[in-house]
Design a protein around this motif. Structure first.
Motif, PDB file in Angstrom:
ATOM      1  N   VAL A 207       0.830  -1.213   0.000  1.00  0.00           N
ATOM      2  CA  VAL A 207       0.000   0.000   0.000  1.00  0.00           C
ATOM      3  C   VAL A 207       0.859   1.256   0.000  1.00  0.00           C
ATOM      4  CG1 VAL A 207      -2.058  -1.058   1.012  1.00  0.00           C
ATOM      5  CG2 VAL A 207      -0.395   0.046   2.518  1.00  0.00           C
ATOM      6  N   ASN A 208       1.992   1.226   0.680  1.00  0.00           N
ATOM      7  CA  ASN A 208       2.857   2.404   0.689  1.00  0.00           C
ATOM      8  C   ASN A 208       3.487   2.661  -0.673  1.00  0.00           C
ATOM      9  OD1 ASN A 208       2.296   3.059   3.329  1.00  0.00           O
ATOM     10  ND2 ASN A 208       4.095   2.047   4.161  1.00  0.00           N
ATOM     11  N   VAL A 209       3.926   1.619  -1.355  1.00  0.00           N
ATOM     12  CA  VAL A 209       4.527   1.795  -2.679  1.00  0.00           C
ATOM     13  C   VAL A 209       3.465   2.230  -3.692  1.00  0.00           C
ATOM     14  CG1 VAL A 209       5.727   0.609  -4.581  1.00  0.00           C
ATOM     15  CG2 VAL A 209       6.452   0.238  -2.208  1.00  0.00           C
ATOM     16  N   VAL A 210       2.295   1.636  -3.643  1.00  0.00           N
ATOM     17  CA  VAL A 210       1.203   2.049  -4.543  1.00  0.00           C
ATOM     18  C   VAL A 210       0.830   3.506  -4.285  1.00  0.00           C
ATOM     19  CG1 VAL A 210      -1.240   1.694  -5.099  1.00  0.00           C
ATOM     20  CG2 VAL A 210       0.302  -0.263  -4.947  1.00  0.00           C
ATOM     21  N   GLY A 211       0.763   3.902  -3.035  1.00  0.00           N
ATOM     22  CA  GLY A 211       0.467   5.293  -2.701  1.00  0.00           C
ATOM     23  C   GLY A 211       1.516   6.245  -3.245  1.00  0.00           C
ATOM     24  N   CYS A 212       2.781   5.861  -3.176  1.00  0.00           N
ATOM     25  CA  CYS A 212       3.864   6.679  -3.732  1.00  0.00           C
ATOM     26  C   CYS A 212       3.719   6.812  -5.247  1.00  0.00           C
ATOM     27  CB  CYS A 212       5.224   6.067  -3.400  1.00  0.00           C
ATOM     28  SG  CYS A 212       5.679   6.209  -1.658  1.00  0.00           S
TER      29      CYS A 212
ATOM     30  N   LEU B 190      15.019  -8.740   8.526  1.00  0.00           N
ATOM     31  CA  LEU B 190      13.750  -8.398   7.870  1.00  0.00           C
ATOM     32  C   LEU B 190      13.368  -6.943   8.161  1.00  0.00           C
ATOM     33  CD1 LEU B 190      11.507 -11.570   8.359  1.00  0.00           C
ATOM     34  CD2 LEU B 190      12.569 -10.725   6.255  1.00  0.00           C
ATOM     35  N   ALA B 191      13.663  -6.484   9.366  1.00  0.00           N
ATOM     36  CA  ALA B 191      13.395  -5.080   9.698  1.00  0.00           C
ATOM     37  C   ALA B 191      14.232  -4.163   8.811  1.00  0.00           C
ATOM     38  CB  ALA B 191      13.696  -4.819  11.168  1.00  0.00           C
ATOM     39  N   LEU B 192      15.494  -4.489   8.646  1.00  0.00           N
ATOM     40  CA  LEU B 192      16.372  -3.707   7.776  1.00  0.00           C
ATOM     41  C   LEU B 192      15.887  -3.763   6.327  1.00  0.00           C
ATOM     42  CD1 LEU B 192      18.946  -2.008   7.455  1.00  0.00           C
ATOM     43  CD2 LEU B 192      20.194  -4.173   7.147  1.00  0.00           C
ATOM     44  N   ALA B 193      15.492  -4.940   5.888  1.00  0.00           N
ATOM     45  CA  ALA B 193      14.967  -5.088   4.520  1.00  0.00           C
ATOM     46  C   ALA B 193      13.699  -4.263   4.341  1.00  0.00           C
ATOM     47  CB  ALA B 193      14.687  -6.561   4.215  1.00  0.00           C
TER      48      ALA B 193
ATOM     49  N   SER C 224      11.398  -0.351   1.571  1.00  0.00           N
ATOM     50  CA  SER C 224      10.303   0.630   1.522  1.00  0.00           C
ATOM     51  C   SER C 224      10.777   1.969   0.990  1.00  0.00           C
ATOM     52  CB  SER C 224       9.691   0.816   2.916  1.00  0.00           C
ATOM     53  OG  SER C 224       9.026  -0.354   3.323  1.00  0.00           O
ATOM     54  N   VAL C 225      11.937   2.428   1.438  1.00  0.00           N
ATOM     55  CA  VAL C 225      12.455   3.714   0.973  1.00  0.00           C
ATOM     56  C   VAL C 225      12.823   3.644  -0.502  1.00  0.00           C
ATOM     57  CG1 VAL C 225      14.349   5.379   1.212  1.00  0.00           C
ATOM     58  CG2 VAL C 225      13.218   4.474   3.254  1.00  0.00           C
ATOM     59  N   VAL C 226      13.543   2.614  -0.901  1.00  0.00           N
ATOM     60  CA  VAL C 226      13.969   2.484  -2.296  1.00  0.00           C
ATOM     61  C   VAL C 226      12.762   2.292  -3.224  1.00  0.00           C
ATOM     62  CG1 VAL C 226      15.262   1.021  -3.926  1.00  0.00           C
ATOM     63  CG2 VAL C 226      16.291   1.691  -1.752  1.00  0.00           C
ATOM     64  N   ALA C 227      11.875   1.378  -2.866  1.00  0.00           N
ATOM     65  CA  ALA C 227      10.702   1.123  -3.712  1.00  0.00           C
ATOM     66  C   ALA C 227       9.758   2.322  -3.726  1.00  0.00           C
ATOM     67  CB  ALA C 227       9.963  -0.127  -3.238  1.00  0.00           C
ATOM     68  N   GLY C 228       9.571   2.973  -2.588  1.00  0.00           N
ATOM     69  CA  GLY C 228       8.696   4.141  -2.515  1.00  0.00           C
ATOM     70  C   GLY C 228       9.216   5.291  -3.354  1.00  0.00           C
ATOM     71  N   LEU C 229      10.499   5.586  -3.225  1.00  0.00           N
ATOM     72  CA  LEU C 229      11.083   6.652  -4.041  1.00  0.00           C
ATOM     73  C   LEU C 229      11.074   6.280  -5.521  1.00  0.00           C
ATOM     74  CD1 LEU C 229      14.093   7.828  -1.849  1.00  0.00           C
ATOM     75  CD2 LEU C 229      12.048   9.135  -2.445  1.00  0.00           C
ATOM     76  N   GLY C 230      11.381   5.032  -5.818  1.00  0.00           N
ATOM     77  CA  GLY C 230      11.338   4.580  -7.218  1.00  0.00           C
ATOM     78  C   GLY C 230       9.941   4.711  -7.800  1.00  0.00           C
ATOM     79  N   ALA C 231       8.929   4.337  -7.019  1.00  0.00           N
ATOM     80  CA  ALA C 231       7.543   4.446  -7.479  1.00  0.00           C
ATOM     81  C   ALA C 231       7.146   5.905  -7.663  1.00  0.00           C
ATOM     82  CB  ALA C 231       6.605   3.762  -6.489  1.00  0.00           C
ATOM     83  N   ALA C 232       7.590   6.782  -6.765  1.00  0.00           N
ATOM     84  CA  ALA C 232       7.268   8.207  -6.880  1.00  0.00           C
ATOM     85  C   ALA C 232       7.910   8.807  -8.132  1.00  0.00           C
ATOM     86  CB  ALA C 232       7.731   8.961  -5.638  1.00  0.00           C
ATOM     87  N   PHE C 233       9.179   8.502  -8.368  1.00  0.00           N
ATOM     88  CA  PHE C 233       9.853   9.005  -9.569  1.00  0.00           C
ATOM     89  C   PHE C 233       9.206   8.444 -10.839  1.00  0.00           C
ATOM     90  CE2 PHE C 233      13.419  10.123  -6.723  1.00  0.00           C
ATOM     91  CZ  PHE C 233      13.689  11.400  -7.203  1.00  0.00           C
ATOM     92  N   ALA C 234       8.878   7.158 -10.816  1.00  0.00           N
ATOM     93  CA  ALA C 234       8.200   6.552 -11.970  1.00  0.00           C
ATOM     94  C   ALA C 234       6.836   7.194 -12.184  1.00  0.00           C
ATOM     95  CB  ALA C 234       8.053   5.043 -11.767  1.00  0.00           C
ATOM     96  N   GLY C 235       6.127   7.458 -11.104  1.00  0.00           N
ATOM     97  CA  GLY C 235       4.824   8.103 -11.200  1.00  0.00           C
ATOM     98  C   GLY C 235       4.912   9.489 -11.802  1.00  0.00           C
ATOM     99  N   VAL C 236       5.891  10.274 -11.397  1.00  0.00           N
ATOM    100  CA  VAL C 236       6.075  11.606 -11.974  1.00  0.00           C
ATOM    101  C   VAL C 236       6.312  11.491 -13.476  1.00  0.00           C
ATOM    102  CG1 VAL C 236       7.606  13.623 -12.058  1.00  0.00           C
ATOM    103  CG2 VAL C 236       6.834  12.736  -9.859  1.00  0.00           C
ATOM    104  N   ALA C 237       7.172  10.551 -13.870  1.00  0.00           N
ATOM    105  CA  ALA C 237       7.459  10.364 -15.291  1.00  0.00           C
ATOM    106  C   ALA C 237       6.191   9.956 -16.060  1.00  0.00           C
ATOM    107  CB  ALA C 237       8.554   9.314 -15.481  1.00  0.00           C
ATOM    108  N   ILE C 238       5.402   9.080 -15.475  1.00  0.00           N
ATOM    109  CA  ILE C 238       4.142   8.651 -16.117  1.00  0.00           C
ATOM    110  C   ILE C 238       3.189   9.844 -16.218  1.00  0.00           C
ATOM    111  CG2 ILE C 238       2.062   7.248 -15.800  1.00  0.00           C
ATOM    112  CD1 ILE C 238       3.952   5.137 -14.451  1.00  0.00           C
ATOM    113  N   GLY C 239       3.033  10.592 -15.138  1.00  0.00           N
ATOM    114  CA  GLY C 239       2.154  11.745 -15.136  1.00  0.00           C
ATOM    115  C   GLY C 239       2.540  12.775 -16.184  1.00  0.00           C
TER     116      GLY C 239
END
Length: 121
Positions: free
Chosen positions: A39-44, A93-96, A101-116
């Protein structure tokens, strides 16, 4: 009246977060919090698309960005689940969870901007 637009988005985002979290987590036999991660990555991604889109009206930004994404994503649950992983001895697992979450969230946000920007310039 802007707050009504935010409330409407939140009324969709909150149950969507709960249902998505449960659906994703039920498919994994793991203590890793896959539902919250998803849900966090989709939201990003959604917020990135909204940010990159010049065509998004202020009401749409309030509805989707503040309302839906605000209720869909959850930093507090991410933090709690990471803490619980650490407390139960699942430090890797906590570290992962944190790094992923940070890497995937930022990647999703950057990808989203490019798509938009590409779809709704």
């Amino acid at each position: 009246m802007n707050w009504l637009v935010v409330v409407a988005g939140g009324m969709i985002g909150a149950p969507l977060r709960y249902l998505t979290d449960r659906a994703v987590q039920s498919r994994h036999d793991s203590v890793f919090p896959w539902g919250t991660f998803v849900v966090n990555v989709v939201g990003c991604l959604v917020l990135g698309i909204l940010t990159g889109s010049a065509a998004a009206s202020p009401d749409l930004r309030l509805f989707l960005g503040t309302g839906l994404c605000g209720a869909l994503t959850t930093y507090s649950t991410f933090s709690y689940e990471t803490l619980r992983l650490t407390e139960t001895g699942a430090g890797l697992l906590a570290l992962a969870n944190v790094v992923g979450s940070v890497v995937a969230g930022l990647g999703a946000a950057f990808a989203g901007v490019a798509i938009g920007q590409a779809v709704w310039p």
